[in-house]
Design an enzyme around this catalytic site. Sequence first.
Site, PDB file in Angstrom:
ATOM      1  N   HIS B  66       0.819  -1.194  -0.304  1.00  0.00           N
ATOM      2  CA  HIS B  66      -0.089   0.021  -0.072  1.00  0.00           C
ATOM      3  C   HIS B  66       0.817   1.181  -0.085  1.00  0.00           C
ATOM      4  O   HIS B  66       1.117   1.764   1.226  1.00  0.00           O
ATOM      5  CB  HIS B  66      -1.069   0.092   1.207  1.00  0.00           C
ATOM      6  CG  HIS B  66      -2.161   0.995   1.212  1.00  0.00           C
ATOM      7  ND1 HIS B  66      -3.071   0.871   1.843  1.00  0.00           N
ATOM      8  CD2 HIS B  66      -2.132   2.392   0.704  1.00  0.00           C
ATOM      9  CE1 HIS B  66      -3.899   1.883   1.769  1.00  0.00           C
ATOM     10  NE2 HIS B  66      -3.403   2.777   0.906  1.00  0.00           N
ATOM     11  N   ARG B  70       2.296   8.763  -6.547  1.00  0.00           N
ATOM     12  CA  ARG B  70       1.747  10.078  -7.039  1.00  0.00           C
ATOM     13  C   ARG B  70       2.050  10.245  -8.555  1.00  0.00           C
ATOM     14  O   ARG B  70       1.675  11.252  -8.906  1.00  0.00           O
ATOM     15  CB  ARG B  70       2.632  11.307  -6.118  1.00  0.00           C
ATOM     16  CG  ARG B  70       2.556  11.059  -4.661  1.00  0.00           C
ATOM     17  CD  ARG B  70       0.952  11.184  -4.141  1.00  0.00           C
ATOM     18  NE  ARG B  70       0.893  11.381  -2.681  1.00  0.00           N
ATOM     19  CZ  ARG B  70      -0.149  11.060  -2.172  1.00  0.00           C
ATOM     20  NH1 ARG B  70      -1.361  10.589  -2.655  1.00  0.00           N
ATOM     21  NH2 ARG B  70      -0.325  11.267  -0.709  1.00  0.00           N
ATOM     22  N   ASN B 100      -4.950   6.186  -7.073  1.00  0.00           N
ATOM     23  CA  ASN B 100      -5.425   7.442  -6.947  1.00  0.00           C
ATOM     24  C   ASN B 100      -4.387   8.464  -7.346  1.00  0.00           C
ATOM     25  O   ASN B 100      -4.107   9.630  -6.511  1.00  0.00           O
ATOM     26  CB  ASN B 100      -5.860   7.869  -5.723  1.00  0.00           C
ATOM     27  CG  ASN B 100      -4.777   7.945  -4.673  1.00  0.00           C
ATOM     28  OD1 ASN B 100      -4.032   7.293  -4.726  1.00  0.00           O
ATOM     29  ND2 ASN B 100      -4.944   8.717  -3.429  1.00  0.00           N
ATOM     30  N   ASP B 313       1.179   2.534   3.571  1.00  0.00           N
ATOM     31  CA  ASP B 313       0.202   3.836   3.466  1.00  0.00           C
ATOM     32  C   ASP B 313       1.185   4.902   3.110  1.00  0.00           C
ATOM     33  O   ASP B 313       0.745   5.957   3.504  1.00  0.00           O
ATOM     34  CB  ASP B 313      -0.736   4.013   4.230  1.00  0.00           C
ATOM     35  CG  ASP B 313      -1.898   4.875   3.555  1.00  0.00           C
ATOM     36  OD1 ASP B 313      -1.990   4.973   2.313  1.00  0.00           O
ATOM     37  OD2 ASP B 313      -2.852   5.177   4.395  1.00  0.00           O
TER      38      ASP B 313
END
Lengths: 317, 439
Positions: B66, B70, B100, B313
């Site tokens: 995870h 970017r 994302n 994360d």
Amino acid sequence: MEKTIGSKWRHKDLLDVSQLDRDEALHILDTAARFQEINTRPVKKVPTLKGKSVVLFFAEPSTRTKTSFDMAGKRLSADTFSLATSSSSLVKGESLKDTVLTLQAMNPDAIVIRHSMSGAARFVADRVRCSVLNGGDGRHAHPTQALLDAYTLRHEWGDLEGRTVLILGDIAHSRVARSNVLLLNLLGARVRLCGPRTLLPAGVATWPVEVFSRLKEAVRGVDAVMCLRLQLERQHAGLLPSLREYSDEYGLGARHMELANPDAKILHPGPVNRGVEISSELADCADSLILDQVASGVAVRMAALFLLITRKGENAQ
Amino acid sequence: MSAPDCIVRAARLNGRVVDLYVADGKVLEVRETGGISATNPDPAPAACTEIDATGLVLLPSLVDAHAHLREPGHEYKETIASGLDAAAHGGFGTVMAMANTAPVNDEAAITDFMLAQARRAAPHGPRLRPIGALTKGLQGRELAPMAELARAGCVAFSNDGAPVTDSGLFRRALEYSSDLGLRVIDHCEDPGLADGGVMHEGALSGRLGLKGQPSTAEAVQVARDVLLSLQLRIPVHVAHVSCRESVELIAWAKQRGAPVTAEVTPHHLVFDETAMRDYDADAKVNPPLRTADDREALRQALRDGTIDMLATDHAPHAAHEKEVPVDEAPFGVSGLDTALSLTWSLVADGVLDEAAFVRAWVSAPGAAFSLAVNAFKPGDPADFLLLDPAATWTVTPQAMRSKGKNTLCRGRTLPGVLRYHYLAGRPLVAPEPGPARGR
């Protein structure tokens, strides 16, 4: 005399009541009491802070707090400069950091900040050499409001020790309530809170207060009721069904004051929504201290500016 | 059997002292050190890299299931090149990159681009393994073309950062992805309950005047996910578990045989909500750091296997984005540089044992996402780390290779310095001027 007082002050900034001990809080109130006399003179100005500059940086709309700080500075002969939201570069997308560094570069002696975000005053204080006074940061703190409330009650009662004060309304979103809970406890008063569950802060059970959900029970035997302004957008945020229902359940009326102690006082930090959090008659009644609070505000802010700016004995009169 | 081209001598491997023999990028053999004799000759040929690993801990390369790298779209925060560089020096041999980005990784062209960038920046690894979007544009309305994404190289699907509120759609997404044999990673958050909160809802948020998000905001979606997993018998992976309630729901589902897996981040294991005490925007993460009791529940769950794995994360941000009041700051901490040392500190402190550490960082993510990892068995990829457990380093912006310097460890001295990182038998990290060649 004032020289000694100023030189003893240890804090660069006034960010929250939590940084003060009891003696320091009382010292601010005592200093304010001496300054109050100036406000009743025909010529309401002393040269105490002559040559000092105070920036009023209000990144959130405010009339009374800003005017109060402005007047406090001017009555001590400080030069005050306003940076309001509409004229501020914040609306042009400048970051708070850059605005603050720009202000610092102009070398003021103090910055008064009002900001919509909790922690903003601390953010500014960490980045400037001058004193920072928190004029209200988000939901977090409004120390001069709590001090002026205490000043007002002290003027009525002489001492807050053993008194019971009810804070009524939207506690969750209120920096006034947070700072008052701390200061009233520090000065020995008992604090009650009352409001709908949706407007109580998380973890309120850990606060040094008694919490009530019914106003009739909360108000019984109190010495003062401090009403809070209800922001009208709370209804749209789904925290209240309607203003009418809020007013029925939590609006302070004469019928409630009959349950309080005789001569119980009424406070409100303003601006008042008449007929929402308090009935119009009560706001204007003999026991209402709402305008005394405004008068106290100037004196308390004079004291705060004086103590911070002249700390370490710098340039005291 | 081929001759070794690299030998690691006298390394500590979970309590044993061993020599590791590597050939052609694979593990050849692990032997007890000192076992060399006439009947057990040293098979090292003349031309072979030898590493004296005395006092160093031998670990398999870690897997990060995870991370937010970017790119494309937010290269000012991080690029695939800078993220993989941080990964290499942070001990990660495989990095799973969240979808994302901008544009979102919801079509093969984006996956292809990410993989091409990784090949350019790090031809010898760390290996980038993209995670495809679960729904188009992460909008939570239509399924993303998961088969196309899987063909392009995505190894899982997730709507991380934009939780799927439509439970019916989420069910269909689980069913569709199960046909592909790939797992859905869910960021569990009920947006109505989270309600824009910037930290854990509790006494501290109430006192600070910061808006909180309750543990329930996470736990209700964990409940939904594990119930669906149980009903459908389809795997689901719960991302960054942060609270005791979620742990208990996962344990409940696992007891009933639900094919559920879960991860926890190093920061949720090490820090708690008090990191927010002074309005430190670097402590603003989602899900938020919770109470000391939650942290204890997470540690226990990782030890007993209720939580299967660790994941960073990794959420790098530019300095100016975090140097703002808490309400304005984006969520996340930069994790690839510090994760190894931060979690090794848990081993050093006795919170985790070395076997659990390896399971959480390597074998569990390897199994859940079908990644080849090193278990030090003959034929395993020669992906390994040599960590100096006695050495420490101080976390500074300069010491971090990620572009994101947003860390809660700033100024902290952490245990464990990575001396070597080999991937498929090649050095990604080695002390200057390079390991001694020949004998």
